[in-house]
Write an enzyme that holds these catalytic residues in place. Structure first.
Site, short mmCIF file in Angstrom:
data_model
loop_
_atom_site.label_atom_id
_atom_site.label_comp_id
_atom_site.label_asym_id
_atom_site.label_seq_id
_atom_site.Cartn_x
_atom_site.Cartn_y
_atom_site.Cartn_z
N ARG A 49 0.85 -1.19 0.00
CA ARG A 49 0.00 0.00 0.00
C ARG A 49 0.89 1.25 0.00
NH1 ARG A 49 -4.82 0.19 4.27
NH2 ARG A 49 -3.45 1.17 5.77
N ARG B 160 0.67 7.54 3.66
CA ARG B 160 0.17 7.96 4.97
C ARG B 160 1.32 7.97 5.96
NH1 ARG B 160 -5.08 4.45 6.45
NH2 ARG B 160 -4.18 4.75 8.52
P1 AMP Z 1 -7.27 4.11 10.45
O1 AMP Z 1 -7.36 4.96 9.25
O2 AMP Z 1 -8.59 3.49 10.84
O3 AMP Z 1 -6.17 3.08 10.36
O4 AMP Z 1 -6.88 5.06 11.69
C1 AMP Z 1 -5.69 5.79 11.69
C2 AMP Z 1 -5.36 6.26 13.10
O5 AMP Z 1 -6.40 7.11 13.59
C3 AMP Z 1 -5.24 5.15 14.14
O6 AMP Z 1 -3.97 4.54 14.15
C4 AMP Z 1 -5.52 5.93 15.43
O7 AMP Z 1 -4.41 6.72 15.81
C5 AMP Z 1 -6.61 6.89 14.98
N1 AMP Z 1 -7.95 6.30 15.15
C6 AMP Z 1 -8.84 5.95 14.15
N2 AMP Z 1 -9.96 5.43 14.67
C7 AMP Z 1 -9.80 5.44 16.03
C8 AMP Z 1 -10.60 5.01 17.12
N3 AMP Z 1 -11.82 4.46 16.95
N4 AMP Z 1 -10.10 5.18 18.37
C9 AMP Z 1 -8.89 5.73 18.59
N5 AMP Z 1 -8.07 6.14 17.61
C10 AMP Z 1 -8.51 6.00 16.33
#
Ligand code: AMP
Length: 199
Positions: A128, A137
């Site tokens: 990715r 990212r």
């Molecule tokens: P993701 O895109 O879902 O992989 O999220 C990226 C980052 O956002 C994660 O590694 C967390 O730091 C934060 N994050 C996203 N969703 C949550 C959640 N439900 N609770 C806490 N941190 C979150």
């Protein structure tokens, strides 16, 4: 229809949630996307979240619960339903979600875990990072990924028995091709289509 997609970082939740949104019209609610938007916009939440996200930790429950609970109650989401992608990520978030949904009389129709092989996850995330070229990212690198997977194991995976005990967890093989995973999800969400396909 309201759906929760569970699974570790890199399992394909985001891709599948997008596909289900296109196919069925429910709205994909990705807390990761919402937080990245807050970081890009430089809001107070974004400023608090940035360093935490960059190192692969979880943003505090009260921040994430706040943004998702507000969004779930907006008219477009009420009308079309939602797919939660990346939320809940802790047992406290799952409990809070149940509380809010109960109070608002909103039902979750399906809670689906995309199951994966951890070693394959690393390869997938590395791809990715390469495929996205310059637009990588900040948290898609091997070191942060390890951290995010550890965080998943320690803080997010304990939600699975919480849903499993309630007989609410359905599982899909997340290691299959993107197309196959979508098919498995469609079979769960639209059993009539599955019956027709098999006939
Ligand atoms: P993701 O895109 O879902 O992989 O999220 C990226 C980052 O956002 C994660 O590694 C967390 O730091 C934060 N994050 C996203 N969703 C949550 C959640 N439900 N609770 C806490 N941190 C979150």
């Amino acid at each position: 229809m309201n759906v929760i997609l569970m699974g570790p970082p890199g399992c394909g939740k985001g891709t599948q949630a997008q596909r289900l949104q296109d196919r069925y019209g429910m709205i994909q609610l990705s807390t990761g996307d919402m937080l990245r938007a807050a970081v890009a916009a430089g809001t107070e939440i974004g400023q608090k979240a940035k360093a935490i996200m960059d190192r692969g930790d979880l943003v505090p429950d009260e921040i994430v619960v706040g943004i998702i609970v507000d969004r779930i109650q907006e008219p477009d989401v009420q009308k079309n339903g939602f797919i939660l992608d990346g939320f809940p990520r802790t047992v406290a978030q799952a409990e809070k979600l149940d509380e809010v949904l109960d109070a608002k009389d909103i039902e979750i129709d399906h809670i689906i875990e995309l199951t994966v092989d951890e070693a394959a996850l690393f390869a997938r995330i590395e791809n990715r990072a390469k495929e996205s070229g310059g637009d990588v990212r900040a948290d898609d690198n091997a070191e942060t990924l390890k951290k995010r997977i550890t965080v998943y194991r320690e803080q997010t995976a304990p939600i699975l028995p919480y849903y499993e005990k309630a007989g609410r967890l359905e599982k899909v093989d997340g290691m299959a091709s993107i197309e196959d995973v979508t098919q498995q999800l469609e079979d769960i969400l639209d059993p009539r289509a599955e019956t027709a396909r098999r006939a």
